[in-house]
Enzyme design. Structure first.
Site, PDB file in Angstrom:
ATOM      1  N   ASP A  92       0.853  -1.175   0.000  1.00 40.38           N
ATOM      2  CA  ASP A  92       0.000   0.000   0.000  1.00 40.38           C
ATOM      3  C   ASP A  92       0.897   1.236   0.000  1.00 40.38           C
ATOM      4  O   ASP A  92       2.083   1.157   0.316  1.00 40.38           O
ATOM      5  CB  ASP A  92      -0.912  -0.029   1.229  1.00 40.38           C
ATOM      6  CG  ASP A  92      -2.089   0.911   1.095  1.00 40.38           C
ATOM      7  OD1 ASP A  92      -2.172   1.592   0.059  1.00 40.38           O
ATOM      8  OD2 ASP A  92      -2.922   0.970   2.024  1.00 40.38           O
ATOM      9  N   SER A  93       0.315   2.395  -0.310  1.00 35.53           N
ATOM     10  CA  SER A  93       1.142   3.555  -0.631  1.00 35.53           C
ATOM     11  C   SER A  93       1.324   4.570   0.484  1.00 35.53           C
ATOM     12  O   SER A  93       2.194   5.430   0.395  1.00 35.53           O
ATOM     13  CB  SER A  93       0.511   4.288  -1.816  1.00 35.53           C
ATOM     14  OG  SER A  93      -0.761   4.800  -1.432  1.00 35.53           O
ATOM     15  N   GLY A  94       0.498   4.521   1.490  1.00 36.41           N
ATOM     16  CA  GLY A  94       0.486   5.574   2.493  1.00 36.41           C
ATOM     17  C   GLY A  94      -0.708   6.490   2.355  1.00 36.41           C
ATOM     18  O   GLY A  94      -0.923   7.388   3.172  1.00 36.41           O
ATOM     19  N   GLY A  95      -1.527   6.272   1.305  1.00 39.99           N
ATOM     20  CA  GLY A  95      -2.715   7.089   1.115  1.00 39.99           C
ATOM     21  C   GLY A  95      -3.700   6.960   2.265  1.00 39.99           C
ATOM     22  O   GLY A  95      -4.316   7.946   2.682  1.00 39.99           O
ATOM     23  N   PHE A  96      -3.847   5.748   2.798  1.00 40.60           N
ATOM     24  CA  PHE A  96      -4.768   5.572   3.921  1.00 40.60           C
ATOM     25  C   PHE A  96      -4.233   6.267   5.169  1.00 40.60           C
ATOM     26  O   PHE A  96      -5.004   6.797   5.967  1.00 40.60           O
ATOM     27  CB  PHE A  96      -5.002   4.079   4.203  1.00 40.60           C
ATOM     28  CG  PHE A  96      -6.005   3.857   5.302  1.00 40.60           C
ATOM     29  CD1 PHE A  96      -7.359   3.998   5.067  1.00 40.60           C
ATOM     30  CD2 PHE A  96      -5.595   3.521   6.588  1.00 40.60           C
ATOM     31  CE1 PHE A  96      -8.297   3.810   6.083  1.00 40.60           C
ATOM     32  CE2 PHE A  96      -6.511   3.334   7.613  1.00 40.60           C
ATOM     33  CZ  PHE A  96      -7.873   3.479   7.352  1.00 40.60           C
ATOM     34  N   ASP A 146      -2.712   8.095  -3.110  1.00 43.08           N
ATOM     35  CA  ASP A 146      -4.062   8.532  -3.452  1.00 43.08           C
ATOM     36  C   ASP A 146      -4.619   9.371  -2.312  1.00 43.08           C
ATOM     37  O   ASP A 146      -4.049   9.410  -1.221  1.00 43.08           O
ATOM     38  CB  ASP A 146      -4.968   7.337  -3.739  1.00 43.08           C
ATOM     39  CG  ASP A 146      -5.207   6.475  -2.507  1.00 43.08           C
ATOM     40  OD1 ASP A 146      -4.218   6.184  -1.801  1.00 43.08           O
ATOM     41  OD2 ASP A 146      -6.353   6.103  -2.228  1.00 43.08           O
ATOM     42  N   GLN A 188     -11.444   6.394  -6.354  1.00 43.37           N
ATOM     43  CA  GLN A 188     -12.067   7.135  -5.262  1.00 43.37           C
ATOM     44  C   GLN A 188     -13.416   7.693  -5.733  1.00 43.37           C
ATOM     45  O   GLN A 188     -13.860   7.409  -6.831  1.00 43.37           O
ATOM     46  CB  GLN A 188     -11.132   8.240  -4.777  1.00 43.37           C
ATOM     47  CG  GLN A 188      -9.844   7.739  -4.127  1.00 43.37           C
ATOM     48  CD  GLN A 188     -10.087   7.053  -2.790  1.00 43.37           C
ATOM     49  OE1 GLN A 188     -11.141   7.166  -2.176  1.00 43.37           O
ATOM     50  NE2 GLN A 188      -9.079   6.314  -2.324  1.00 43.37           N
ATOM     51  N   ASP A 265      -7.923  -7.178   1.395  1.00 42.13           N
ATOM     52  CA  ASP A 265      -7.023  -7.182   2.546  1.00 42.13           C
ATOM     53  C   ASP A 265      -7.747  -6.529   3.702  1.00 42.13           C
ATOM     54  O   ASP A 265      -8.627  -5.695   3.511  1.00 42.13           O
ATOM     55  CB  ASP A 265      -5.735  -6.398   2.254  1.00 42.13           C
ATOM     56  CG  ASP A 265      -5.947  -4.899   2.414  1.00 42.13           C
ATOM     57  OD1 ASP A 265      -5.610  -4.348   3.479  1.00 42.13           O
ATOM     58  OD2 ASP A 265      -6.489  -4.274   1.478  1.00 42.13           O
ATOM     59  N   CYS A 303     -13.290 -26.548  11.428  1.00 39.79           N
ATOM     60  CA  CYS A 303     -11.968 -26.045  11.045  1.00 39.79           C
ATOM     61  C   CYS A 303     -10.893 -27.106  11.261  1.00 39.79           C
ATOM     62  O   CYS A 303     -10.895 -27.820  12.266  1.00 39.79           O
ATOM     63  CB  CYS A 303     -11.634 -24.793  11.864  1.00 39.79           C
ATOM     64  SG  CYS A 303     -10.063 -24.022  11.419  1.00 39.79           S
ATOM     65  N   CYS A 305      -7.493 -26.260  11.176  1.00 40.38           N
ATOM     66  CA  CYS A 305      -6.221 -25.602  11.463  1.00 40.38           C
ATOM     67  C   CYS A 305      -5.559 -26.217  12.701  1.00 40.38           C
ATOM     68  O   CYS A 305      -6.192 -26.929  13.476  1.00 40.38           O
ATOM     69  CB  CYS A 305      -6.420 -24.098  11.656  1.00 40.38           C
ATOM     70  SG  CYS A 305      -7.117 -23.614  13.259  1.00 40.38           S
ATOM     71  N   CYS A 308      -7.334 -25.545  16.080  1.00 34.46           N
ATOM     72  CA  CYS A 308      -8.580 -26.288  16.317  1.00 34.46           C
ATOM     73  C   CYS A 308      -8.351 -27.784  16.500  1.00 34.46           C
ATOM     74  O   CYS A 308      -9.139 -28.452  17.177  1.00 34.46           O
ATOM     75  CB  CYS A 308      -9.567 -26.036  15.174  1.00 34.46           C
ATOM     76  SG  CYS A 308     -10.274 -24.367  15.206  1.00 34.46           S
ATOM     77  N   HIS A 336      -5.715 -19.290  13.637  1.00 35.65           N
ATOM     78  CA  HIS A 336      -7.059 -19.776  13.310  1.00 35.65           C
ATOM     79  C   HIS A 336      -7.812 -18.787  12.419  1.00 35.65           C
ATOM     80  O   HIS A 336      -8.429 -19.189  11.423  1.00 35.65           O
ATOM     81  CB  HIS A 336      -7.867 -20.022  14.577  1.00 35.65           C
ATOM     82  CG  HIS A 336      -9.332 -20.178  14.302  1.00 35.65           C
ATOM     83  ND1 HIS A 336      -9.870 -21.340  13.782  1.00 35.65           N
ATOM     84  CD2 HIS A 336     -10.368 -19.297  14.426  1.00 35.65           C
ATOM     85  CE1 HIS A 336     -11.177 -21.183  13.609  1.00 35.65           C
ATOM     86  NE2 HIS A 336     -11.500 -19.958  13.989  1.00 35.65           N
TER      87      HIS A 336
END
Length: 371
Positions: A92-96, A146, A188, A265, A303, A305, A308, A336
């Site tokens: 990710d770019s840092g926009g968030f 962005d 956007q 994500d 599950c 995993c 579990c 899990h």
């Protein structure tokens, strides 16, 4: 990067199974990407992530530039070698962070100036500077700087943020990345469908390897989120991957997949785990609840995993109790939850392949408690 649609849903939705070929391996979609903000998925090792089905990880350009710095990571052989992960990585770019760290940043037409949340150092993030950082990191999929805007906002504010994102994307596209890297655009437009479609149309003109839907899960309702996804996907080319950023719950995922989204994500499975929250096919639960003190059953009897098949709810409840608080509890719930998200998307892929996605989604939404 190559994108190949393997199977499209035939039961009345836009869901599809596809394959993304990257320099560091193939990705089957729909796919969930665990978040490794600082070059690690909290409490997890790369080996465990592979064992639970992780195909691709996400790293964060802002946090890695602040510490340890992109030049150190470059000198250590790039992000893949640095964090011992040989599979695909998206950064990710840092926009968030420009959205979430409003008290520590100043935004102009040229970019974003951050004051480090660690030591107050100044970081100048222009579109070109972000590309330079991500080139040093060596990620397979690169997100541009962005302007993410929260909800509610005025239409004029949303339009300006979308225009800024378009302008910055054009500047990012002019930067020469490494041959294996692929730049996605970030759509956007906030909660305004006409702005979403306009922004998507402008970014599609740049003919990028893929496109992301950004600026959602920032205060709008779930209905508005899904409406914006639908309007955006009407414009995005079917032959390119679609990535919904920062989303979300299992219900969010399956509804977005039904509208044609391929990639996701979110910190939800890892952050919830550290707070004692765990996901099951019946809904999200809390291991700290006293009802689990003598519960011999696994977190989820559906599950497979390691958590579990090895530990009881009673034992995990013990690890999370205030007088114990053992680190093992955090790692076992994280394992899990990540496994659950991967198993969930794997089952969705199988349902699409077998032409039963609509019934799978209907059954899931009927039985899953939560949003």
């Amino acid at each position: 990067m190559k994108f190949q649609i393997i199977k499209e849903d035939t039961t009345g939705t836009k869901a599809r199974v596809a394959k993304i070929n990257t320099h560091h391996g193939d990705i089957e979609t729909p796919v969930f990407m665990p978040v490794g903000t600082r070059a690690t998925v909290k409490t997890m090792t790369p080996r465990v992530l592979r064992e639970v089905g992780t195909q691709i990880l996400l790293g964060n350009t802002y946090h890695l530039a602040v510490r340890p710095g992109e030049q150190l990571i470059r000198d250590m052989g790039g992000l893949h070698k640095f964090m011992a992960w040989d599979g695909p990585i998206l950064t990710d770019s840092g926009g968030f962070q420009a959205f979430s760290l409003t008290k520590l940043r100043k935004l102009t037409k040229n970019g974003v100036t951050f004051r480090s949340h660690i030591d107050g150092a100044i970081f100048e993030f222009t579109p070109e500077r972000v590309m330079e950082i991500e080139k040093c990191l060596g990620s397979d999929i690169v997100m541009p700087l962005d302007h993410c805007i929260g909800w509610p906002c005025t239409k004029e504010e949303a339009k300006q943020a979308a225009q800024t994102s378009i302008d910055w994307l054009k500047r990012s596209k002019d930067y020469e990345l490494s041959a294996h890297q692929n730049l996605f655009g970030i759509i956007q437009g906030s909660g305004y469908s006409d702005l979403r479609e306009w922004c998507a149309e402008e970014m599609v003109k740049l003919d990028l390897p893929g496109y992301a839907i950004g600026g959602l899960a920032v205060g709008e309702t779930k209905d508005v989120m899904q409406e914006m996804i639908e309007h955006t996907n009407k414009v995005l080319p079917v032959e390119k991957p679609r990535y919904l950023m920062g989303v979300g719950t299992p219900v969010d995922l399956i509804q977005a997949i039904s509208r044609g989204v391929d990639m996701f994500d979110c910190v939800m499975p890892t952050r919830n785990a550290r707070g004692g929250g765990f996901f099951t096919w019946e809904g999200k639960k809390q291991i700290r609840n006293s009802r689990y003190a003598r519960d011999e059953s696994p977190l989820d009897d559906k599950c497979s995993c390691y958590t579990c098949t090895t530990f009881s709810r009673s034992y995990l409840h013990h690890l999370f109790s205030k007088k114990v608080e053992e680190i093992l509890g955090l790692s076992m719930l994280t394992l899990h939850n990540i496994h659950f998200y991967h198993d969930f998307t794997k089952n969705i892929r199988q349902a699409i392949m077998e032409n039963r996605f609509q019934s799978f989604m209907s059954n899931f939404l009927d039985t899953y408690q939560g949003t």
